[in-house]
Enzyme design. Structure first.
Site, PDB file in Angstrom:
ATOM      1  N   ARG A 110       0.891  -1.176   0.000  1.00 24.43           N
ATOM      2  CA  ARG A 110       0.000   0.000   0.000  1.00 24.43           C
ATOM      3  C   ARG A 110       0.919   1.213   0.000  1.00 24.43           C
ATOM      4  O   ARG A 110       1.658   1.438   0.962  1.00 24.43           O
ATOM      5  CB  ARG A 110      -0.922  -0.008   1.217  1.00 24.43           C
ATOM      6  N   HIS A 137      -7.208   1.066  -6.681  1.00 21.88           N
ATOM      7  CA  HIS A 137      -7.412   0.139  -5.557  1.00 21.88           C
ATOM      8  C   HIS A 137      -8.057  -1.142  -6.108  1.00 21.88           C
ATOM      9  O   HIS A 137      -9.209  -1.436  -5.814  1.00 21.88           O
ATOM     10  CB  HIS A 137      -8.292   0.799  -4.504  1.00 21.88           C
ATOM     11  N   GLN A 140      -9.897  -3.880  -3.866  1.00 24.71           N
ATOM     12  CA  GLN A 140     -11.225  -3.504  -3.377  1.00 24.71           C
ATOM     13  C   GLN A 140     -12.310  -3.864  -4.388  1.00 24.71           C
ATOM     14  O   GLN A 140     -13.393  -4.337  -4.038  1.00 24.71           O
ATOM     15  CB  GLN A 140     -11.249  -1.987  -3.121  1.00 24.71           C
ATOM     16  N   ASP A 228     -17.429   6.911  -1.716  1.00 29.26           N
ATOM     17  CA  ASP A 228     -16.210   6.773  -0.902  1.00 29.26           C
ATOM     18  C   ASP A 228     -16.032   8.103  -0.180  1.00 29.26           C
ATOM     19  O   ASP A 228     -16.742   9.086  -0.456  1.00 29.26           O
ATOM     20  CB  ASP A 228     -15.018   6.446  -1.830  1.00 29.26           C
ATOM     21  N   CYS A 267     -16.365   1.294   0.271  1.00 31.52           N
ATOM     22  CA  CYS A 267     -15.191   0.470   0.597  1.00 31.52           C
ATOM     23  C   CYS A 267     -14.815   0.559   2.066  1.00 31.52           C
ATOM     24  O   CYS A 267     -14.137  -0.330   2.578  1.00 31.52           O
ATOM     25  CB  CYS A 267     -14.013   0.857  -0.291  1.00 31.52           C
ATOM     26  N   ARG A 295     -13.521  -8.870   1.209  1.00 37.15           N
ATOM     27  CA  ARG A 295     -12.108  -8.578   0.977  1.00 37.15           C
ATOM     28  C   ARG A 295     -11.258  -9.837   1.225  1.00 37.15           C
ATOM     29  O   ARG A 295     -10.303 -10.087   0.507  1.00 37.15           O
ATOM     30  CB  ARG A 295     -11.635  -7.427   1.886  1.00 37.15           C
TER      31      ARG A 295
HETATM   32  N1   CP Z   1     -11.283  -0.435   2.035  1.00 40.50           N
HETATM   33  C1   CP Z   1     -10.003  -0.506   2.475  1.00 40.50           C
HETATM   34  O1   CP Z   1      -9.056  -0.679   1.711  1.00 40.50           O
HETATM   35  O2   CP Z   1      -9.889  -0.420   3.819  1.00 40.50           O
HETATM   36  P1   CP Z   1      -8.539  -0.224   4.646  1.00 40.50           P
HETATM   37  O3   CP Z   1      -8.011   1.143   4.339  1.00 40.50           O
HETATM   38  O4   CP Z   1      -8.965  -0.365   6.075  1.00 40.50           O
HETATM   39  O5   CP Z   1      -7.559  -1.292   4.226  1.00 40.50           O
HETATM   40  N1  NVA Z   2     -10.117   6.570  -1.332  1.00 40.88           N
HETATM   41  C1  NVA Z   2      -9.723   6.116  -0.016  1.00 40.88           C
HETATM   42  C2  NVA Z   2      -9.907   4.630   0.090  1.00 40.88           C
HETATM   43  C3  NVA Z   2      -9.562   4.043   1.425  1.00 40.88           C
HETATM   44  C4  NVA Z   2      -9.702   2.565   1.463  1.00 40.88           C
HETATM   45  C5  NVA Z   2      -8.292   6.522   0.271  1.00 40.88           C
HETATM   46  O1  NVA Z   2      -7.446   6.401  -0.621  1.00 40.88           O
HETATM   47  O2  NVA Z   2      -8.024   6.975   1.383  1.00 40.88           O
END
Ligand code: CP
Ligand code: NVA
Length: 309
Positions: A110, A137, A140, A228, A267, A295
């Site tokens: 990440r 992502h 997701q 989101d 998400c 997930r």
């Molecule tokens: N939706 C998602 O990716 O959640 P986290 O940021 O908790 O991993």
């Molecule tokens: N769009 C959000 C998704 C988190 C899972 C972010 O990038 O923070």
């Protein structure tokens, strides 16, 4: 030796591969119905394999789903906070990729910058999985597609309305709409529309995607309404965003424009009464906790695709 199978962006997948990942996720979920969460899948297909995860940003779902999912498949995991590794002291992405490739069988990252995941993958000799970047992502979206199919049957031919920020999660929806043959209607405020190159690339392959600043029109007849947060991790313009997004809140009135059995997805993490009214996210049309659970099943299918013999 075969080149490693990286899972970085859904744009590079063909429809049959995506379908196979989704089918595997559904199959594995069904096969372990009733099992305790720590129980291993009977076939333990990743016995003897190790996954490292690197986090440059916070995570709850991605971290736990890959960790528990990998263990259910019989594998081992190592979780690294990037700042605690030598990356935090300036060791290069490439050297980190080469070293971890000698120690584990796959790496999930990440990252703040998408280019860093691409650089890591280019230097790695094991599969690299994008666990979210500023750009996309994909993990997701496999879970979201699973959830849609559980509730509504095949996603083919459905209308999905994305309301709000044209962000990383939206980009991954854009990348699969044409491949899985669903309509995607995006409504975002000026300045927060999805990247033109993502929309155009998908449309060039035949995806039916509309982009507007009209949430009501996007939601009209939609089978799925998804949103989101208004401020993603790494976004520095919070005040501007909080001013621009309120007309894009998913309200009961907006849900009422969708199909009768429309499903609400998010998400997570969510901000009740910001991007979505509490009555919607906590109401009967919301599938957010199935989506979160999925997930695990989705990430297992991704791991198996990456590590297929
Ligand atoms: N939706 C998602 O990716 O959640 P986290 O940021 O908790 O991993
Ligand atoms: N769009 C959000 C998704 C988190 C899972 C972010 O990038 O923070």
């Amino acid at each position: 030796m075969r080149a490693p199978r990286h899972f970085i962006d859904l744009a590079t997948f063909d429809p049959a591969e995506l379908r196979a990942i989704l089918d595997e996720a559904h199959r594995r979920k069904a096969a372990r119905a009733g099992a305790t969460k720590g129980a291993k899948d009977a076939d333990v297909p990743l016995l003897g394999r190790a996954l490292a995860m690197i986090f440059q940003k916070n995570s709850t779902r991605t971290r736990v789903s890959f960790d528990v999912g990998m263990r259910q498949l019989g594998g081992e995991t190592v979780i690294l906070n990037a700042a605690d590794t030598q990356l935090g002291r300036g060791e290069t992405i490439e050297d980190t990729a080469r070293v971890l490739s000698r120690m584990v069988d796959a790496v999930m990252i990440r990252a703040n910058a998408h280019a860093d995941v691409e650089a890591f993958a280019a230097a790695a000799s094991v599969p690299v999985i994008n666990g979210l970047t500023d750009v996309s992502h994909p993990c997701q979206i496999i879970a979201d597609l699973m959830t849609i199919e559980e509730r509504l049957g095949p996603v083919k031919g459905k209308k999905v309305a994305w309301i709000g920020d044209g962000n990383n999660v939206c980009a991954s929806f854009i990348q699969v709409a044409g491949k899985l043959d669903f309509d995607l209607a995006i409504a975002s405020p000026k300045g927060y529309l999805p990247r033109t190159q993502d929309v155009q690339a998908a449309q060039a392959e035949g995806a039916r995607i509309s982009v507007s600043q009209k949430p009501e029109a996007a939601a009209e007849g939609a089978h799925v309404i998804v949103t989101d947060c208004w401020v993603s991790m790494g976004d520095a313009d919070k005040d501007e965003r909080m001013a621009a997004f309120p007309p894009y809140q998913v309200t009961p009135a907006l849900m009422a424009r969708g199909a009768k059995d429309a499903v609400f997805l998010h998400c997570l993490p969510a901000h009740r009464d910001e991007e979505v009214a509490a009555a919607v996210i906590d109401g009967p049309q919301s599938a957010i906790f199935d989506e979160a659970e999925n997930r695990i099943h989705a990430q297992k299918a991704v791991l198996l695709w990456c590590l297929a013999p």
